[in-house]
Design an enzyme around this catalytic site. Sequence first.
Site: not given
Length: 670
Positions: A326-327
């Site tokens: 995830p970012r």
Amino acid sequence: MSQVERQQWDVVVVGAGGAGLRAAIEAREQGARTAVICKSLFGKAHTVMAEGGIAASMGNVNSGDNWQVHFRDTLRGGKFLNQWRMAELHAREAPDRVWELETWGALFDRTKDGRISQRNFGGHEYPRLAHVGDRTGLELIRTLQQKIVALQQEDKREFGNYEARLKVFQECTVTRVLKDESASGDGRVTGAFCYERESGRFFVIEAPSVVLATGGIGKSFKVTSNSWEYTGDGHALALLAGAPLLNMEFVQFHPTGMVWPPSVKGILVTESVRGDGGVLRNSEGKRFMFDYIPDVFKEKYAESEAEGDRWYEDPDHNRRPPELLPRDEVARAINAEVKAGRGSPHGGVFLDVSTRMPAEVIRRRLPSMYHQFKELADVDITAEAMEVGPTCHYVMGGIAVESDTAAARGVPGLFAAGEVAGGMHGSNRLGGNSLSDLLVFGRRAGLYAARHAAAPDAARSVDEAQVDTAAAEALRPFSAEGPRDGTVPENPYTLHQELQQTMNDLVGIIRREGEMAEALERLADLRQRARRAGVEGHRQFNPGWHLALDLRNMLLVSECVARAALERTESRGGHTREDHPGMNRDWRRVNLLCRLAEPADDSPTAGRPDVRAEPAAGSAAPVGGLAAAEPARGRIALTRVTTDPIRPDLLALFDKEELVKYLAEEELFE
Ligand code: FAD
């Protein structure tokens, strides 16, 4: 007494991005006469910039995908802080919304056997993003616009007027949501106060339902991927109308923005680059992401480069590479590498696709990225690596809404959808989940706004005094004076720059208590100075005036972000505290609500009772009362509220060992 023109509609949608257009289509199809108001040209909304795709578990590329897997990924990405019912509705309904787009004329890329193609993205277990090259947002908006035109043609045939039931007011800005403030009223929405950007003319739309779909807040930060429209207007309009904002501390810093040259710093480099095989390296040539896989994700990501590379061809027998974490994880890792002195020459890291795919494949799959780097940075991404670093990209926090109806809590007739609404993404949004979010909840907002407007007791008329006050507020920059006789008013551009610098430096990707306290001090000063922001000239297309009005919104929203970030003493998703580095399970159930702490002295409804001590309606109950009692130098008060327990059948989708990592002790016991 004002001479402001009034028009009557059933539903007014503020914003013509994906959320606003989908809401407008639904409201109109329900029979509501619907007005759409947008600050930019019709078709120019921020959604147009979306590149990678729309997340929906259609299972076209891997049949293992379904809504339950999508739901699980979304909760993991949001670190279990998501409003779970929203995440459920989103995962269940996203495929229908994509198929519906296709029936309205969207031309998605195809698989070899002719189905809608789906690509990999960070945090998604299977290839899930329906896309059109790397220009998906453009196709989405084009399709929704085409649908709107089709509905208008229907009206022409039926009523002899294209705009009989659906009208777009482009280049118009809403500065206030108006409400019934009479003694007998319940504070329900009565309409919106607006001005035309070109002429400066004021007008009022009287409508019992207002849908806010104004997008995000990125223009409060110096380095951002966001467009000029992202000044937090809808967030501020809701606050000023008495609706709370939820979890504003969570701001997503996308790991890959351009870092060079300075004029383009922050412009997005789509995650599709990594989804399609791009890798991140530091100045020593190392694929450093393997060193940054957090414990909660260890079992799901490859341990070696060889395994990560095999995954692209054989995802069933290998784990995905950590570039697709995830970012929030990737952004923190890049930040750490740069800080450790292993960054690229211009303060980023290297993102390389040139050694991973043939040049013609890069040009076909990533055409916008190819042109973006060639034209803006003179870099040929088919032959050399890009330099990238984190950029402020998306706000997870937003208007607190009821999950099923998109109704803003506490203000009857107010609805919110798209990036302006909070809750759906928890502490961190997965890529692709915004375009699906705005289709799913745009439709729901339009549906329930139309139903609200059709109720027999729907409010229909706007109080004259409120219109006068809103007009006076909007005109104030023309008569602003300096702090003392003979001094000049404040320059809105200078104030905006100082605000952006403050948020970037003190409430950015890595946060510290002292810095956030300092940010709040600076914001308080900026707010005082912004009251003296002055402009010259007249009302016809006057960008300085527009900015002076937007400053009110950016300052309110920035205070929400800073105050909530100071309060949450843990790190989770898009909120990283250097002084509280770990995720704390006890914070899992805590939501922070921001409300106006004082009646706004510049409000059209001066004297309105303070709403700050009320608990949020719906699923939340107060646990800690006011977390930060009425702030001495600010306008925002915080309330802590607990979330509803996650429904057992949804919890059953996860292994117990995984839940232990996220849920608080008492939740596990329950
Ligand atoms: P917007 O599309 O921004 O629309 C907001 C509308 O509100 C505009 O019409 C604006 O004019 C109007 N408005 C604002 N204030 C006012 C006011 N006061 N009065 C009147 N009108 C007002 N997400 C994905 O899921 N997949 C992707 O691939 C993806 N790629 C992205 C790439 C980039 C470069 C960026 C920046 C974002 C990307 N995102 C992506 C995120 C996604 O694009 C946005 O979150 C989403 O488009 C927001 O849509 P929206 O309808 O909520 O708002």
